[in-house]
Design an enzyme around this catalytic site. Structure first.
Site, PDB file in Angstrom:
ATOM      1  N   LYS A  53       0.918  -1.228   0.035  1.00  0.00           N
ATOM      2  CA  LYS A  53       0.008   0.009   0.090  1.00  0.00           C
ATOM      3  C   LYS A  53       0.874   1.092  -0.061  1.00  0.00           C
ATOM      4  O   LYS A  53       0.557   2.231  -0.741  1.00  0.00           O
ATOM      5  CB  LYS A  53      -0.912  -0.112   1.145  1.00  0.00           C
ATOM      6  CG  LYS A  53      -2.147  -1.159   1.058  1.00  0.00           C
ATOM      7  CD  LYS A  53      -2.678  -1.327   2.386  1.00  0.00           C
ATOM      8  CE  LYS A  53      -3.589  -2.419   2.219  1.00  0.00           C
ATOM      9  NZ  LYS A  53      -4.270  -2.941   3.501  1.00  0.00           N
ATOM     10  N   GLN A  97      -4.800  -1.989   9.615  1.00  0.00           N
ATOM     11  CA  GLN A  97      -4.399  -3.131   9.204  1.00  0.00           C
ATOM     12  C   GLN A  97      -5.174  -4.342   9.922  1.00  0.00           C
ATOM     13  O   GLN A  97      -4.423  -4.363  11.087  1.00  0.00           O
ATOM     14  CB  GLN A  97      -2.811  -3.154   8.776  1.00  0.00           C
ATOM     15  CG  GLN A  97      -2.502  -4.422   8.111  1.00  0.00           C
ATOM     16  CD  GLN A  97      -3.012  -4.435   6.611  1.00  0.00           C
ATOM     17  OE1 GLN A  97      -3.030  -3.404   5.938  1.00  0.00           O
ATOM     18  NE2 GLN A  97      -3.651  -5.650   6.142  1.00  0.00           N
ATOM     19  N   ASP A 120     -11.331   2.381   4.236  1.00  0.00           N
ATOM     20  CA  ASP A 120     -11.622   0.811   4.330  1.00  0.00           C
ATOM     21  C   ASP A 120     -13.043   0.542   4.260  1.00  0.00           C
ATOM     22  O   ASP A 120     -13.372  -0.621   3.767  1.00  0.00           O
ATOM     23  CB  ASP A 120     -10.935   0.305   5.327  1.00  0.00           C
ATOM     24  CG  ASP A 120     -10.035  -1.194   4.919  1.00  0.00           C
ATOM     25  OD1 ASP A 120     -10.011  -1.252   3.965  1.00  0.00           O
ATOM     26  OD2 ASP A 120      -9.515  -1.754   5.922  1.00  0.00           O
TER      27      ASP A 120
END
Ligand code: NAD
Length: 293
Positions: A53, A97, A120
């Site tokens: 990322k 994460q 997200d």
């Protein structure tokens, strides 16, 4: 022979013009879009995803403002880090994460993220917006699948869709997005009876299970569009080298499908691209910019 839905190529196309946009915005507004990825602990798969990322951000000129916290970091310390990223005006997107170490309540921590920075798309507010059909940040993997279908002019309208998997991350949101796009979705899961009968009725079959080669040729209607979300690491016992394979038996299914995503290079590539798109869209909202399509 099926058409290969090349997520890697489409992701590249989507990003092709973004670097120039971001450079212009940086000049005009004094800062680039910023993404903060919070990683806790040393899970090697997570570390690899985070690196991926950050590299993708770098390619486009998005600032990586993430933090890597030690495994034993307390809930309170992470909560504090999230709240301060919420307040940081250089941060447009926040991503925690997953998975987090066991002592941490990830549901409670994810709920602390400002929904307008929740790139997200997993915050209850954004999932609620999806259910209600309101604009909002969409979770990256299902959003990427919809963009991939669009890129190949595959319209879900009127199609029968079957989604195998009912996770918050993939199964549920992709079913809702297909519904919003006028498909007729059905969810299947580990307790579904007569699964093959159901999957054979699908014009669009989404596999989000986590079991390598689970979907066999016998489970697929000839001419179906096959979306393979699965990412399974298979290690070669002799060489120790790992390779990624999907939830669909690609070699068997590809000859009878009309279109299929490869693993790797399909849905996974689109997921990272959508994370960057969400960060850019959050930046544009914050600065009142109308982004290029
Ligand atoms: P999950 O473990 O949360 O959910 C798996 C789902 O599969 C469950 O809902 C379960 O009911 C269903 N299932 C399990 N066994 C089954 C069976 N025998 N028959 C029918 N259904 C069954 O997983 P997830 O987070 O949704 O991820 C699924 C897969 O997608 C994993 O391989 C994951 O690595 C991958 N993934 C890929 C991306 C990407 O970017 N490509 C993103 C997220 C997840």
């Amino acid at each position: 022979m099926a058409q290969i839905l090349d997520g890697k190529a489409i992701a590249k196309q989507i990003q092709a013009n973004r670097a120039a946009d971001i450079q212009n915005w940086q000049t005009q507004y004094g800062r680039p879009p910023g993404l903060a990825v919070l990683m806790v602990g040393n899970n090697p798969a997570s570390a690899a995803y985070v690196r991926g990322k950050e590299r993708a951000c770098e390619r486009l000129g998005i600032a990586s403002l993430g933090q890597h916290l030690p495994e034993e970091t307390s809930y309170e310390a992470i909560a504090q880090a999230i709240l301060s990223l919420n307040q940081n005006s250089n941060v447009d997107g926040i991503l925690v994460q997953l998975p987090l170490p066991n002592h941490l309540d990830s549901t409670a921590l994810l709920a602390l993220i400002d929904p307008d920075k929740d790139v997200d798309g997993l915050h209850p507010t954004n999932l609620g917006r999806l259910v209600r059909g309101e604009p909002g940040l969409r979770s990256c993997t299902p959003f990427g699948i919809m963009r991939l279908l669009e890129a190949y002019d595959i319209s879900p309208t009127g199609k029968r869709a079957v989604v195998i998997g009912r996770s918050i991350l993939v199964g549920k949101p992709i079913g809702l997005m297909l519904l919003a796009a006028n498909a007729t979705p059905t969810f299947a899961h580990s307790k579904t009876q007569n699964l093959s009968e159901l999957t054979r009725s699908a014009d669009i079959l989404v596999a989000a299970i986590g079991i390598p080669n689970f979907v066999s040729k016998e489970m697929v209607k000839p001419g179906a569009v096959i979306i393979d979300v699965g990412i399974n690491r298979i290690e070669n016992a002799e060489t120790g080298k790992a390779r990624l394979i999907g939830d669909v038996d690609f070699a068997a299914v590809e000859p009878i499908a009309s279109a299929i995503t490869p693993v790797p290079g399909g849905v996974g590539a689109m997921t990272v691209a959508m994370l960057l798109e969400n960060t850019i869209s959050s930046y544009c909202d914050r600065l009142n910019i109308t982004p290029n399509p």
